[in-house]
Design an enzyme around this catalytic site. Structure first.
Site, short mmCIF file in Angstrom:
data_model
loop_
_atom_site.label_atom_id
_atom_site.label_comp_id
_atom_site.label_asym_id
_atom_site.label_seq_id
_atom_site.Cartn_x
_atom_site.Cartn_y
_atom_site.Cartn_z
N PRO A 42 0.84 -1.21 0.00
CA PRO A 42 0.00 0.00 0.00
C PRO A 42 0.87 1.25 0.00
O PRO A 42 1.79 1.38 0.81
CB PRO A 42 -0.78 -0.13 1.32
CG PRO A 42 0.12 -0.93 2.21
CD PRO A 42 0.86 -1.88 1.31
N MET A 43 0.61 2.16 -0.92
CA MET A 43 1.36 3.41 -1.02
C MET A 43 0.39 4.55 -1.27
O MET A 43 -0.41 4.48 -2.20
CB MET A 43 2.39 3.32 -2.15
CG MET A 43 3.45 2.26 -1.92
SD MET A 43 4.45 1.92 -3.38
CE MET A 43 3.35 0.84 -4.32
N GLN A 99 -6.44 -1.04 2.41
CA GLN A 99 -5.81 -0.62 3.66
C GLN A 99 -6.38 0.71 4.18
O GLN A 99 -6.59 1.64 3.41
CB GLN A 99 -4.30 -0.46 3.51
CG GLN A 99 -3.62 -0.22 4.87
CD GLN A 99 -2.16 0.14 4.77
OE1 GLN A 99 -1.81 1.22 4.31
NE2 GLN A 99 -1.29 -0.77 5.23
N CYS A 128 2.97 3.24 9.19
CA CYS A 128 3.37 4.55 8.67
C CYS A 128 4.18 5.32 9.71
O CYS A 128 3.71 5.54 10.83
CB CYS A 128 2.15 5.36 8.26
SG CYS A 128 2.57 6.98 7.55
N HIS A 195 7.26 -5.11 8.39
CA HIS A 195 8.32 -4.26 7.85
C HIS A 195 9.45 -4.29 8.87
O HIS A 195 9.27 -3.89 10.01
CB HIS A 195 7.80 -2.83 7.67
CG HIS A 195 8.76 -1.91 6.99
ND1 HIS A 195 8.35 -0.95 6.10
CD2 HIS A 195 10.11 -1.82 7.05
CE1 HIS A 195 9.42 -0.29 5.65
NE2 HIS A 195 10.50 -0.80 6.22
N ASN A 228 8.71 -7.46 4.48
CA ASN A 228 8.77 -6.17 3.80
C ASN A 228 10.06 -5.45 4.21
O ASN A 228 10.36 -5.35 5.40
CB ASN A 228 7.53 -5.35 4.16
CG ASN A 228 7.48 -3.99 3.48
OD1 ASN A 228 6.97 -3.04 4.05
ND2 ASN A 228 7.97 -3.89 2.26
N GLY A 229 10.81 -4.97 3.21
CA GLY A 229 12.03 -4.22 3.50
C GLY A 229 13.25 -4.82 2.83
O GLY A 229 13.43 -6.04 2.79
N ASN A 230 14.10 -3.95 2.26
CA ASN A 230 15.36 -4.34 1.59
C ASN A 230 15.15 -5.02 0.24
O ASN A 230 16.04 -5.73 -0.23
CB ASN A 230 16.22 -5.27 2.46
CG ASN A 230 16.65 -4.65 3.77
OD1 ASN A 230 16.45 -3.45 3.98
ND2 ASN A 230 17.23 -5.44 4.63
N ALA A 252 7.22 -2.05 -1.90
CA ALA A 252 6.45 -0.82 -2.01
C ALA A 252 7.26 0.20 -2.82
O ALA A 252 7.15 0.26 -4.04
CB ALA A 252 6.09 -0.29 -0.63
#
Length: 369
Positions: A42-43, A99, A128, A195, A228-230, A252
């Site tokens: 989600p962005m 979301q 967030c 995340h 989530n991440g990297n 994302a």
């Protein structure tokens, strides 16, 4: 293959909503979502319908909507306008998770009721880290208020016909992160996106996500866990799955620079090909994607070219007309093709900078430096 997954998911969605039993945990993950491995996160004003359509063409198995503000979404006076501007989907847009950010269970439930018949799950944003989230007391700025989080999730779990999921950030302590994840699971969350960064890791202080904490959560809970991440390149996907044991991978921001991230390619695609394809999708949709969203995508796709083609960058910066955005894209496309032709006798070099970022030719999709 992806069209088959979408069709299968839509049929499952119809069966799912025609029964009184809400599927949970891995049954939900496998039967409704289709066991997705590659997921577009989600962005805010970036994972809109047009981008989701593009993403699914390049092996995204599951997409999230942008984050919607539950209070604005459910507002009795201005909510209809907000929903018409923000919330768009179609029959092929599956599997899909919507979301919301929230800090009030009743407000969140009211908002979620508007979408429960047009999605496969509703997600609570607990990740967030931005100032606006701090000011509004949502996202990662709720993570010390476990009582409110529990009420938010349990309310949706009890009242919606679709499952509730959550996206979180980790704490400094592995032990507290695990306790946090277990609390969210006990409240009724049926999938967890983790995340691997703490709340303070943002902007210039982003740093690396901690995959070991994602692995710890995966081993501690009994629901699907998404890492989530990297994730910058396609080969990061398998590395992350192996190191975390996660059920799937979410991208994302990295996906915004290269929406073919989930597709194995020897080199990233041409920026202009992706931009042209995205613009065609936007023009076909009714209502057309809002110009401010299109502009943001184009800036990210062309970020490696704009330092040279500053006149087109400046034109795009003040542009709010989609037809003009198409003209700018066409002009840049012609220039980049000429640059390619001029360099045709040379082998394309891939340079790795001090931050371990791969720098490709400026006409190829690539993450920001």
């Amino acid at each position: 293959m992806q069209r088959t997954i979408q069709k299968k998911s839509l049929c499952q969605f119809k069966r799912y909503h025609s029964t009184n039993r809400k599927l949970e945990g891995y049954e939900f993950y496998n039967k409704i979502l289709g066991s997705p491995k590659y997921i577009v996160g989600p962005m805010v004003e970036q994972s809109e319908l047009a981008w989701r359509i593009l993403s699914r063409r390049y092996n995204a198995h599951l997409c999230y909507t942008p984050m919607f503000h539950s209070r604005l979404f459910s507002d009795p006076i201005n909510g209809a306008k907000y929903r018409s501007e923000q919330w768009t989907t179609n029959a092929a847009d599956r599997p899909l998770i919507v979301q919301f950010c929230a800090n009030n269970p009743e407000t969140l439930l009211t908002a979620a009721k508007y979408v429960e018949h047009e999605c496969d799950a509703v997600d609570l944003n607990l990740g967030c880290p931005q100032y606006i989230a701090k000011k509004g007391r949502y996202g990662s700025f709720l993570q010390e208020d476990w009582e409110t989080i529990y009420k938010l999730i349990s309310t949706l779990h009890k009242e919606l016909i679709v499952p509730v999921t959550a996206k979180i950030r980790v704490f400094e302590s592995v032990e507290k992160t695990i306790e946090y994840a277990k609390m969210i699971e006990s409240a009724g969350a049926q999938m967890l996106v983790v995340h691997g960064r703490v709340r303070e890791q943002k902007g210039h202080h982003t740093g690396l996500a901690d995959w070991t904490k994602i692995k710890a959560v995966k081993e501690a809970v009994n629901i699907p866990v998404i890492a989530n991440g990297n994730i910058l390149y396609h080969d990061d996907l398998q590395h992350c799955l192996e190191q975390t044991g996660a059920d799937g991978i979410m991208s994302a921001e990295g996906h915004l620079f290269n929406p073919t991230l989930f597709t194995p390619l020897s080199l990233p695609p041409m920026t202009y090909d992706i931009a042209q394809e995205y613009l065609e999708i936007c023009k076909q949709l009714k209502p057309i994607t809002r110009p401010v969203i299109i502009k943001s995508h184009l800036f990210k796709l062309f970020h490696a070219s704009f330092p040279v083609h500053t006149d087109l960058r400046d034109r795009l910066g003040v542009c709010f007309d989609v037809d003009e955005m198409v003209r700018i894209t066409n002009e840049l496309t012609e220039r980049l093709k000429k640059e390619q032709q001029a360099a045709a006798t040379k082998k394309e070099e891939v340079v790795v900078n001090d931050d371990n970022i791969r720098i490709y030719a400026p006409w190829r999709c690539q993450v920001s430096k």
